[in-house]
Design a protein around this motif. Structure first.
Motif, PDB file in Angstrom:
ATOM      1  N   GLN A 267      18.835  27.338  15.266  1.00 31.64           N
ATOM      2  CA  GLN A 267      18.075  26.151  16.071  1.00 31.64           C
ATOM      3  C   GLN A 267      18.085  24.942  15.875  1.00 31.64           C
ATOM      4  O   GLN A 267      18.001  23.957  16.635  1.00 31.64           O
ATOM      5  N   ILE A 268      18.329  24.457  14.664  1.00 31.08           N
ATOM      6  CA  ILE A 268      18.358  23.247  14.290  1.00 31.08           C
ATOM      7  C   ILE A 268      19.574  22.866  13.009  1.00 31.08           C
ATOM      8  O   ILE A 268      19.749  23.809  12.408  1.00 31.08           O
ATOM      9  N   ALA A 269      20.098  21.731  13.197  1.00 30.36           N
ATOM     10  CA  ALA A 269      21.270  21.518  12.392  1.00 30.36           C
ATOM     11  C   ALA A 269      20.870  20.189  11.578  1.00 30.36           C
ATOM     12  O   ALA A 269      20.489  18.932  12.233  1.00 30.36           O
ATOM     13  N   PHE A 270      21.229  20.081  10.378  1.00 23.92           N
ATOM     14  CA  PHE A 270      21.135  18.633   9.653  1.00 23.92           C
ATOM     15  C   PHE A 270      22.625  18.429   8.904  1.00 23.92           C
ATOM     16  O   PHE A 270      23.338  19.268   8.583  1.00 23.92           O
ATOM     17  N   MET A 271      22.884  17.079   8.851  1.00 23.02           N
ATOM     18  CA  MET A 271      24.255  16.492   8.324  1.00 23.02           C
ATOM     19  C   MET A 271      23.716  15.450   7.382  1.00 23.02           C
ATOM     20  O   MET A 271      23.318  14.475   7.636  1.00 23.02           O
ATOM     21  N   ASN A 272      24.550  15.672   6.039  1.00 20.48           N
ATOM     22  CA  ASN A 272      24.526  14.623   5.175  1.00 20.48           C
ATOM     23  C   ASN A 272      25.257  13.417   5.341  1.00 20.48           C
ATOM     24  O   ASN A 272      26.582  13.513   5.783  1.00 20.48           O
ATOM     25  N   THR A 314      10.139  27.123   7.202  1.00 18.46           N
ATOM     26  CA  THR A 314       9.045  27.033   7.749  1.00 18.46           C
ATOM     27  C   THR A 314       9.048  25.304   8.415  1.00 18.46           C
ATOM     28  O   THR A 314       9.668  24.610   7.926  1.00 18.46           O
ATOM     29  N   GLY A 315       8.069  24.976   9.386  1.00 20.01           N
ATOM     30  CA  GLY A 315       8.028  24.015   9.876  1.00 20.01           C
ATOM     31  C   GLY A 315       7.670  22.806   8.762  1.00 20.01           C
ATOM     32  O   GLY A 315       7.979  21.932   8.655  1.00 20.01           O
ATOM     33  N   ASP A 369       5.036  23.648  14.882  1.00 17.27           N
ATOM     34  CA  ASP A 369       4.105  24.163  14.083  1.00 17.27           C
ATOM     35  C   ASP A 369       4.311  24.125  12.709  1.00 17.27           C
ATOM     36  O   ASP A 369       5.612  24.775  12.042  1.00 17.27           O
ATOM     37  N   PRO A 370       3.547  23.584  11.494  1.00 15.73           N
ATOM     38  CA  PRO A 370       4.214  23.724  10.111  1.00 15.73           C
ATOM     39  C   PRO A 370       4.285  25.215   9.835  1.00 15.73           C
ATOM     40  O   PRO A 370       5.053  25.341   8.854  1.00 15.73           O
ATOM     41  N   ALA A 371       3.543  26.076  10.351  1.00 13.70           N
ATOM     42  CA  ALA A 371       3.413  27.690   9.859  1.00 13.70           C
ATOM     43  C   ALA A 371       4.855  28.312  10.396  1.00 13.70           C
ATOM     44  O   ALA A 371       5.235  29.349   9.878  1.00 13.70           O
ATOM     45  N   ASP A 372       5.105  28.031  11.609  1.00 14.41           N
ATOM     46  CA  ASP A 372       6.470  28.607  12.093  1.00 14.41           C
ATOM     47  C   ASP A 372       7.482  28.524  11.493  1.00 14.41           C
ATOM     48  O   ASP A 372       7.737  27.656  10.653  1.00 14.41           O
ATOM     49  N   THR A 373       8.377  29.636  11.428  1.00 13.09           N
ATOM     50  CA  THR A 373       9.671  29.613  11.094  1.00 13.09           C
ATOM     51  C   THR A 373      10.868  29.179  12.104  1.00 13.09           C
ATOM     52  O   THR A 373      10.876  29.382  13.360  1.00 13.09           O
ATOM     53  N   THR A 391      14.735  21.514  -1.138  1.00 15.58           N
ATOM     54  CA  THR A 391      13.765  22.466  -0.292  1.00 15.58           C
ATOM     55  C   THR A 391      15.037  23.210   0.569  1.00 15.58           C
ATOM     56  O   THR A 391      14.661  24.219   0.797  1.00 15.58           O
ATOM     57  N   LEU A 392      16.032  22.230   0.901  1.00 15.53           N
ATOM     58  CA  LEU A 392      17.061  23.255   1.612  1.00 15.53           C
ATOM     59  C   LEU A 392      17.699  24.702   0.750  1.00 15.53           C
ATOM     60  O   LEU A 392      18.049  25.541   1.506  1.00 15.53           O
ATOM     61  N   ALA A 393      17.585  24.587  -0.444  1.00 15.64           N
ATOM     62  CA  ALA A 393      17.973  25.629  -1.299  1.00 15.64           C
ATOM     63  C   ALA A 393      16.605  26.690  -1.519  1.00 15.64           C
ATOM     64  O   ALA A 393      17.109  27.639  -1.894  1.00 15.64           O
ATOM     65  N   GLU A 394      15.641  26.452  -0.979  1.00 15.02           N
ATOM     66  CA  GLU A 394      14.464  27.490  -0.909  1.00 15.02           C
ATOM     67  C   GLU A 394      14.203  28.056   0.277  1.00 15.02           C
ATOM     68  O   GLU A 394      13.334  29.068   0.389  1.00 15.02           O
ATOM     69  N   GLY A 395      15.226  28.246   1.396  1.00 15.74           N
ATOM     70  CA  GLY A 395      15.179  28.804   2.356  1.00 15.74           C
ATOM     71  C   GLY A 395      15.373  30.365   2.243  1.00 15.74           C
ATOM     72  O   GLY A 395      15.668  30.999   1.059  1.00 15.74           O
ATOM     73  N   THR A 396      14.824  31.101   3.037  1.00 20.22           N
ATOM     74  CA  THR A 396      15.173  32.689   3.195  1.00 20.22           C
ATOM     75  C   THR A 396      16.328  33.124   4.154  1.00 20.22           C
ATOM     76  O   THR A 396      16.571  32.459   5.179  1.00 20.22           O
ATOM     77  N   GLY A 397      16.671  34.242   3.821  1.00 20.82           N
ATOM     78  CA  GLY A 397      17.722  34.875   4.798  1.00 20.82           C
ATOM     79  C   GLY A 397      19.041  34.184   4.641  1.00 20.82           C
ATOM     80  O   GLY A 397      19.448  34.104   5.917  1.00 20.82           O
ATOM     81  N   THR A 398      19.405  33.197   3.849  1.00 21.89           N
ATOM     82  CA  THR A 398      20.714  32.546   3.788  1.00 21.89           C
ATOM     83  C   THR A 398      21.925  33.359   3.803  1.00 21.89           C
ATOM     84  O   THR A 398      22.090  34.299   3.293  1.00 21.89           O
ATOM     85  N   GLN A 399      22.610  32.682   4.795  1.00 20.91           N
ATOM     86  CA  GLN A 399      23.853  33.495   5.267  1.00 20.91           C
ATOM     87  C   GLN A 399      25.180  32.227   5.413  1.00 20.91           C
ATOM     88  O   GLN A 399      24.717  31.191   5.859  1.00 20.91           O
ATOM     89  N   ASP A 400      26.059  32.524   4.784  1.00 23.20           N
ATOM     90  CA  ASP A 400      27.171  31.679   4.950  1.00 23.20           C
ATOM     91  C   ASP A 400      28.106  32.244   6.170  1.00 23.20           C
ATOM     92  O   ASP A 400      28.568  33.047   6.200  1.00 23.20           O
ATOM     93  N   SER A 401      28.379  31.442   7.002  1.00 23.50           N
ATOM     94  CA  SER A 401      28.993  31.659   8.200  1.00 23.50           C
ATOM     95  C   SER A 401      30.621  31.967   8.015  1.00 23.50           C
ATOM     96  O   SER A 401      31.124  32.544   8.979  1.00 23.50           O
ATOM     97  N   GLY A 402      31.111  31.393   6.945  1.00 24.21           N
ATOM     98  CA  GLY A 402      32.410  31.716   6.673  1.00 24.21           C
ATOM     99  C   GLY A 402      33.315  30.497   7.389  1.00 24.21           C
ATOM    100  O   GLY A 402      34.515  30.418   7.047  1.00 24.21           O
ATOM    101  N   GLN A 403      32.753  29.737   8.273  1.00 22.94           N
ATOM    102  CA  GLN A 403      33.317  28.715   9.065  1.00 22.94           C
ATOM    103  C   GLN A 403      33.274  27.194   8.181  1.00 22.94           C
ATOM    104  O   GLN A 403      32.399  27.047   7.807  1.00 22.94           O
ATOM    105  N   SER A 404      34.267  26.474   7.913  1.00 19.80           N
ATOM    106  CA  SER A 404      34.410  25.512   7.622  1.00 19.80           C
ATOM    107  C   SER A 404      33.893  24.230   8.343  1.00 19.80           C
ATOM    108  O   SER A 404      33.941  24.661   9.620  1.00 19.80           O
TER     109      SER A 404
END
Length: 558
Positions: A267-272, A314-315, A369-373, A391-404
């Motif tokens: 749903q959302i993407a961030f770029m450093n 979470t939010g 909502d802060p409680a929504d995921t 905090t980005l390392a604390e997410g759940t269900g983490t998956q690597d897409s395999g795409q560079s």
């Protein structure tokens, strides 16, 4: 480093502040070299920011201790007169850290600044790197230098030593330009680039063949762009990793699109900002034609081959990620602005206390909502907590897409053919002057200051913001385009509007500009009080008339 680089090197690597679990140096902290009878000690150190600069998995079990304390400890050891623990006539510090600008004062308060300020009296010079700045400074007889980047300068440090005492009696330092422009008047006589530094024939052949292949592959067109996609800039034109950028937002858009192919829930993407190493420019670079985006141009923007990773936050965790844009006090860059994908918007208060800066967040127009995921896309560097985004390392269900990241850009351009920059801001600073929680009445003033309304690399700059309240236009405010270095505060406006009659309850305060930036918040307006008799009605009418006729400074202004 241990298995590939060091075995292939014929010089020593030194690092005094990389420690193992026992607190012992992992590498030699220093090396003493005999130079014509003079003992020269080289002490190494590396930035304390390493845990945020590289993948945590690559430095597991290592600690990066205080640079100044480590360097000073070994400088004292090499100067204590005890031959058993090593002695040096001259001490030079080699440190992979530096000032963020050519002005050393810009490093005040950082570990690098503390290293310089508290340097042991026996240290004769500090040769630095990391921040890609070019400077040569004499700090009370101790030279502090850095040569920029990409081999453009040769740092030349010359120390004269009294053989009898071992004391440095004279010192000079300079940066020598290794890449003069043909005919550059700084070269005397003018030097042609081709003859300035001829290459070794064997190595040159390898380079020439590689360049030929790279030119062929790099010239392949990916699609077209209608304008520049730039990084943010400082007031001197250099890169500002603290500013929102059209390029950062676009890359986030691309990565969200690509990640949705393997994880439709994204749903959302961030770029450093540190992952963007060049601008994506409209003007042709190698004869491909204006507006044509080549493989080379895309590759130099994202050269790291990071993969795209999805994780569930979470939010409240997303707000914490945005808080982490304000870097730790010891960081060389105080603020790192994340690019954000289209549809995600947020407001923040730049003057609020840490932990309470993020005011509101929206996704596709709906308040988060802060409680929504939410399923968030980032590159693998950020996913591991890089750049202090723990905090980005604390997410759940983490998956690597395999795409560079580069593959995502190539595929996106193949799918859409053309890309245009979005000049609307996805983050806006909001600092309330009046009370946002107050109940306003007709005639009351609503006052707030805005920031982060513009991009800083030549993009269109709106002249003003338009303010509506409950659907009625109630005013405008001029935008100050002054760049504020190292931050995202460029584009400021002071909004001062009066609540009109006829509004009641919770009404939307909307502030927008011609670039499409829009900020919406809610204020409460009290119902108009009706006078209870004709006398009160007459008095209220006279009061409103006097308000229109008399200036606010009048002694008995109603």
């Amino acid at each position: 480093m241990n298995d590939r680089i060091i075995p292939a090197s014929n010089w020593p690597y030194v690092a005094a502040n990389i420690l193992d679990a026992n607190g012992d140096p992992v590498y030699d902290p220093y090396k003493v070299i005999d130079v014509d009878g003079i003992a020269v000690g080289f002490i190494g150190a590396i930035t304390e920011e390493m845990p945020s600069l590289v993948s945590p998995a690559g430095i597991e079990g290592l600690t990066f201790s205080d640079m100044g304390a480590a360097v000073n400890s070994y400088a004292a050891q090499l100067s204590d007169g005890d031959d058993a623990n090593g002695e040096a006539d001259v001490i030079v510090v080699l440190v992979h850290d530096g000032a963020p600008t050519p002005d050393l004062a810009s490093a005040d308060g950082t570990p690098y600044g503390e290293l310089i300020a508290s340097a042991n009296d026996n240290i004769d010079a500090i040769i630095s790197g990391h921040t890609h700045q070019a400077y040569v400074h004499d700090v009370d007889g101790m030279w502090v230098t850095q040569t920029g980047s990409y081999g453009q300068n040769l740092g030349h440090l010359e120390l004269s030593v009294d053989r009898a005492t071992g004391d440095v009696i004279a010192a000079t330092a300079e940066n020598v330009d290794l890449v003069p422009v043909p005919g550059d008047p700084r070269a005397n006589p003018p030097i042609e680039r081709e003859t300035f530094c001829p290459g070794d024939p064997v190595v040159q052949k390898i380079v020439d063949e590689a360049v030929e292949v790279a030119n062929e592959l790099g010239a392949q067109p990916l699609g077209e762009i209608t304008a520049d996609f730039n990084r943010a800039r400082q007031s001197d034109g250099s890169e500002n990793r603290g500013g929102e950028s059209a390029l950062g937002n676009f890359v986030a858009d691309v990565q969200l699109w690509a990640a949705q192919r393997t994880n439709p829930a994204a749903q959302i993407a961030f770029m450093n900002p540190g992952g963007l190493r060049a601008d994506m420019t409209y003007a042709e670079s190698t004869g491909e034609g204006d507006g044509v985006l080549t493989f080379r141009e895309a590759a130099v923007v994202q050269p790291f081959a990071n993969t795209l990773v999805t994780t569930v936050l979470t939010g409240d965790q997303i707000a914490q990620v945005l808080e982490e844009q304000w870097q730790p006090d010891a960081a060389s860059r105080p603020f790192l602005k994340l690019g954000a994908s289209s549809g995600f918007r947020y407001t923040y208060d730049p003057d609020a206390d840490p932990g309470s800066r993020i005011l509101d967040m929206w996704l596709d127009g709906e308040r988060i909502d802060p409680a929504d995921t939410f399923t968030v896309v980032v590159n693998s560097f950020l996913a591991s907590g890089g750049d202090n985004f723990a905090t980005l390392a604390e997410g759940t269900g983490t998956q690597d897409s395999g795409q560079s990241d580069l593959t995502a850009m190539v595929d996106y351009m193949a799918a859409f053919g053309t890309a245009s920059p979005d000049y609307s801001q996805r983050a806006v600073g909001v600092n309330w002057v009046s009370d946002p929680a107050a109940e306003y009445a007709a005639g009351d003033e609503i006052a707030l200051d805005l920031s982060s309304l513009i991009f800083t690399a030549g993009e269109p700059v709106p002249a003003e913001v338009v303010v509506t309240l409950g659907g009625q236009q109630v005013g405008t405010a001029a935008i100050d385009p002054t760049i504020v270095d190292t931050t995202d505060e460029a584009g400021r406006a002071q909004v001062r509007v009066t609540v009109p009659e006829g509004l009641e309850g919770d009404v939307d305060l909307v502030i927008s500009d011609s670039n499409g930036t829009s900020v919406t918040t809610t204020v409460t307006v009290a119902a108009d009080e009706e006078p209870t008799n004709p006398i009160e009605a007459l008095l209220e009418w006279l009061k409103q008339l006097l308000k229109k006729l008399l200036p606010p400074w009048f002694p008995w202004w109603p």
